[in-house]
Design an enzyme around this catalytic site. Sequence first.
Site, PDB file in Angstrom:
ATOM      1  N   GLU A 159       2.397   4.767  -1.216  1.00  0.00           N
ATOM      2  CA  GLU A 159       1.763   5.521  -0.248  1.00  0.00           C
ATOM      3  C   GLU A 159       0.716   5.961  -0.759  1.00  0.00           C
ATOM      4  O   GLU A 159       0.423   7.081  -1.642  1.00  0.00           O
ATOM      5  CB  GLU A 159       2.844   6.831  -0.236  1.00  0.00           C
ATOM      6  CG  GLU A 159       2.566   7.722   0.822  1.00  0.00           C
ATOM      7  CD  GLU A 159       3.275   9.170   0.625  1.00  0.00           C
ATOM      8  OE1 GLU A 159       3.217  10.052   1.583  1.00  0.00           O
ATOM      9  OE2 GLU A 159       3.822   9.428  -0.809  1.00  0.00           O
TER      10      GLU A 159
ATOM     11  N   ASP B  26       6.270   6.422  -3.737  1.00  0.00           N
ATOM     12  CA  ASP B  26       5.933   7.817  -3.194  1.00  0.00           C
ATOM     13  C   ASP B  26       4.757   8.321  -4.019  1.00  0.00           C
ATOM     14  O   ASP B  26       4.799   8.425  -5.068  1.00  0.00           O
ATOM     15  CB  ASP B  26       7.379   8.485  -3.330  1.00  0.00           C
ATOM     16  CG  ASP B  26       7.274   9.905  -2.580  1.00  0.00           C
ATOM     17  OD1 ASP B  26       6.871   9.981  -1.358  1.00  0.00           O
ATOM     18  OD2 ASP B  26       7.269  11.121  -3.417  1.00  0.00           O
TER      19      ASP B  26
END
Length: 557
Positions: A290, A230
């Site tokens: 990401e 993330d």
Amino acid sequence: MSGRFWVMVAVVMALLGSGVAGAQAKGADAEGHAWWQHAVFYEIYPRSFADSNGDGVGDLNGITSKMDYLRELGVDAIWITPCYPSPQVDFGYDVSDYENIDPMYGTLGDFDRMVKAGRERGIRIIMDFVPNHTSDQHAWFLDSKSSRTAAHRDWYIWRDGKGPGKPPNNWISLFGGPAWKYDATTDQYYYHFFYAAQPDLNWRNPAVEKAMLDTTRWWYKRGVAGFRLDAVDTLFEDPELRDDPVLPGVNKQGDPNTENVYNTNLPEVHTELKKLRKVADEAGAVLIGETWTSNIAQLDKYYGNGGDELQMPMDFMFTTVNKLSAAEFRRQVAAVNSARGWPVFVIGNHDLVRSYNRYGNGKNNDAIAKLMAAFYLTLRGTPIMYYGEEIGMENNDPTRREDVKDPIGRTGWPAEKGRDGERTPMQWNGAANAGFSEKAPWLPVPASYKTHNVAAEEKNPDSVLSLYKKVLALRHTNEALMEGSYTALNEDDANVMAYLRSYKGKAVLVALNMSGERREARFKVGGLRALVASGAVAKGGDVELEPFGEMIAEVNP
Ligand code: GLC
């Protein structure tokens, strides 16, 4: 020289040039491709996939109960967004314990059963790793904020303000307001790139790094095949805390626009990714990133030198082509093909308006959803699907501020409605709550669930779901699609995007009508045999396409 001649040259060159073996990696096939290069990934937002205990929120047993569906669909790996214990301020992206499962989703025992059920069907489990920040309720942070001399004080980023009521610098939180929160207990500010309930970890502290690397080891031992990392670009901040340059205007939260020069994309990010990769390699795992990049040079960096960082940085530049433009997609595919690693394609996720709405014109949405599937699932690279995309799920945005669950939608209303719309329950059938849950689900399903649901679409050979299944099945068996090179065709055609995937003397041609008019595309090939088509027929070496029709065909040179 005619355009047709050059198409022919492209076909011949592609056929000759393909099939060159790459460096043989561990566990790789003859072309040097690892399992994740042939796999289809599928993102699951666990709150919204399947609810096994009727509380209106999805859970791990729900996912396990749908493993056969996923297998039949043609999914090889699922990425589950955070299901760790969390106060759920950011719906799991505020983790309060990295090595457990939130009771709302089940137990570690349920997790193990899910891994086993996946393994029995050839489906790997990818967890979401949130390295940048924890929840403010994580034991580390509770200790950190308790005193300036606490054992975990330096696990987060604490600084003195510039004066009474003045934060240490001008950094703005992505989710609104200053990126610093004052804490009276110790009379200092802590830094949070996202919500104040998500304090940033201090990755310059070796103890933090060790704890986080150990966490990944812990999950690998439990059977996890990799992580989606993330917000990787936010891991490090300038130690001198220099102010970010201020740009003109304000954002959707009403804050001044700033260029995040000193709090994103610092070179140290890459040092850390190399370490995470080393641990992943020991476990034979894959790292997905990401990676919000704005050019190929930035994307290239995430692959590392000689492939020692992320195997799968996502190409979000592809998602910024928010219209059906053959020229723009052609450019973007060519760009990512020039990158130094394997392309990773996504068209939607839990932070983006659903692809059904982004590309749809309101009239031909199903045809366009099929077109997009035939497109990104046949490119050279690994696709990551988003749950519900395969049935043409649409965004269901809240219409009243008081209904919004995602905090940025409440603070930014009405300019920013938040991300609830793309996170609604999976539509399994035409029964109440789309068969997701017996009780009212945490977010309402859109009215379109009556027609767009798994049960109805499984019965309809022309549905979006049926098209996805056909393309996914082909992708798993056709060597040109699995291993082949990519060659753009008819590059001056403004409406029909076309390309060849070629491998060892065999080629697959893909023609996609991105316009609302009937089109004919001519290819200088001996003949075409349709493999999967919708709204398109092959005539010799040419293809006639209905508006938004697509043809995937075998080429007879
Ligand atoms: C990532 C996630 C997003 C989350 C944020 C903070 O961007 O995809 O959903 O809110 O990180 O963790």
